[in-house]
Scaffold this active site. Structure first.
Site: not given
Ligand code: SAM
Ligand code: SF4
Ligand code: DTB
Length: 332
Positions: A72, A76, A79, A116, A147, A207, A279
């Site tokens: 990606c 973040c 992530c 989802c 979802c 959500c 949730r």
């Molecule tokens: N890329 C899209 C986004 O950012 O909305 C969808 C996938 S992203 C992985 C979805 C959500 O997963 C993030 O907004 C975050 O809240 C959650 N998430 C991702 N990594 C995480 C982690 N290590 N611990 C807890 N929640 C996590």
């Molecule tokens: Fe990309 Fe992860 Fe951020 Fe979603 S949470 S935008 S998958 S880096």
């Protein structure tokens, strides 16, 4: 016609100048006061609110599937799927429809009511969105709610998903407004709010929730909840994630959150968003049965169910079944 001078003329001189917009349902200070309540008082209030709006003990179950993993563009800090971090995760392309449907059938057989699908995108491209729209309509035919979480959307994309019959779009605000740029720099919180608005306008249920345990502090958690609770209306579904500290991410060594502060966050979400499904989301694998029971007491009435989240393990599904039986919880 109302002019500035007539307003001045009729305004009471002692009236305080409003510091928050009129529609602010929950002030941050009031939410902080909830967090500061003695634990048992907070739990009691959360239970009262929960029982006024939901049947106690009924818990909705959603199963997650990563349909496009890794690589990606966004940074973040939590992530595993960000190309900015060295997490060792293999980048995969979009999963074919038949494979997605196999996972969805298994989720249905195991008793989930919602499926989802998550993709590691900043925002979906045209042909990818068309493929996901097809997944949505095919998964719906299995009798599951749908979802997806695909990153930022424009109005046309939101409409395309609505036309495919999408029930929920997940787009988290993730953390407190004042903490956001310490966690992500490649997009802004306003970008996320704009997408949520487009999802609403397209008639899709929202959500949206966040992650706790990223150094935001109790005030940050109050600000995160305020952001969600003051939405008009609040999200129908509110995932509260406990950070899964993934090796190779900037947050890999974050200080672990006091478990009671996690429970408090659930309770405060329940009190401030009485009609939303709250949730108990990521981080459940590391939680004892007793801690999860406290989360249900605090008003959590939804979980992610199944062996995997997106890139990490979820709580064991057989143990979940046993836990539901031990606590008299009913899956809905
Ligand atoms: N890329 C899209 C986004 O950012 O909305 C969808 C996938 S992203 C992985 C979805 C959500 O997963 C993030 O907004 C975050 O809240 C959650 N998430 C991702 N990594 C995480 C982690 N290590 N611990 C807890 N929640 C996590
Ligand atoms: Fe990309 Fe992860 Fe951020 Fe979603 S949470 S935008 S998958 S880096
Ligand atoms: C949400 O709030 N949590 C889910 C779902 N929405 C997409 C994702 C949790 C991801 C946990 C870390 C992982 O497995 O990669």
């Amino acid at each position: 016609m109302t002019t500035e001078s007539t307003v001045t003329l009729f305004a009471k001189p002692t009236q305080p100048v409003p510091t928050e917009p009129a529609h602010t349902r929950w002030k941050i200070a009031d939410i902080e006061a909830l967090f500061a309540l003695p634990f048992l008082d907070l739990m009691f209030r959360a239970q009262e609110t929960h029982r006024a709006h939901f049947k106690a003990g009924e818990v909705q179950r959603s199963t997650l599937l990563s349909i496009k993993t890794g690589g990606c563009s966004e940074d973040c800090g939590y992530c595993s799927q960000s190309a900015h971090h060295h997490t060792g995760l293999e980048r995969e392309s979009l999963m074919p429809l038949d494979e997605v449907l196999n996972h969805a059938r298994a989720a249905k057989e195991n008793g989930s009511s919602r499926f989802c699908m998550g993709a590691a995108w900043r925002s979906p491209k045209g042909k990818d969105l068309a493929a996901v729209a097809e997944m949505v309509s095919e998964v719906k035919k299995l009798g599951l709610e749908t979802c997806v979480t695909l990153g930022m959307l424009d109005a046309e994309q939101a409409k395309q998903l609505a036309d495919a019959g999408l029930d929920y779009y997940n787009h988290n605000v993730d953390t407190a407004p004042g903490h956001y740029d310490k966690v992500v720099t490649t997009h802004t919180l306003q970008d996320r709010l704009d997408t949520i608005e487009k999802v609403r306008e397209a008639g899709i249920n929202v959500c949206s929730g966040g992650i706790v345990g990223m150094g935001e502090g109790q005030t940050g958690r109050a600000a995160l909840i305020a952001q969600l609770a003051n939405m008009e209306p609040p999200p129908e579904s509110v995932p509260i994630n406990k950070l899964v500290a993934f090796p190779g991410t900037p947050m890999a060594n974050s200080e672990t959150l006091d478990p009671f502060d996690f429970v408090r966050t659930i309770a405060v979400a329940r009190i401030t968003m009485p009609q939303s499904f709250v949730r108990l989301s990521a981080g459940r694998e590391q939680m004892s049965d007793e801690l999860q029971a406290l989360c249900f007491m605090a008003g959590a009435n939804s979980i992610f169910y199944g062996e995997r989240l997106l890139t990490t393990d979820n709580a064991n599904a057989d143990n979940d079944t046993r836990l539901f039986a031990r606590l008299g919880l009913v899956a809905i």
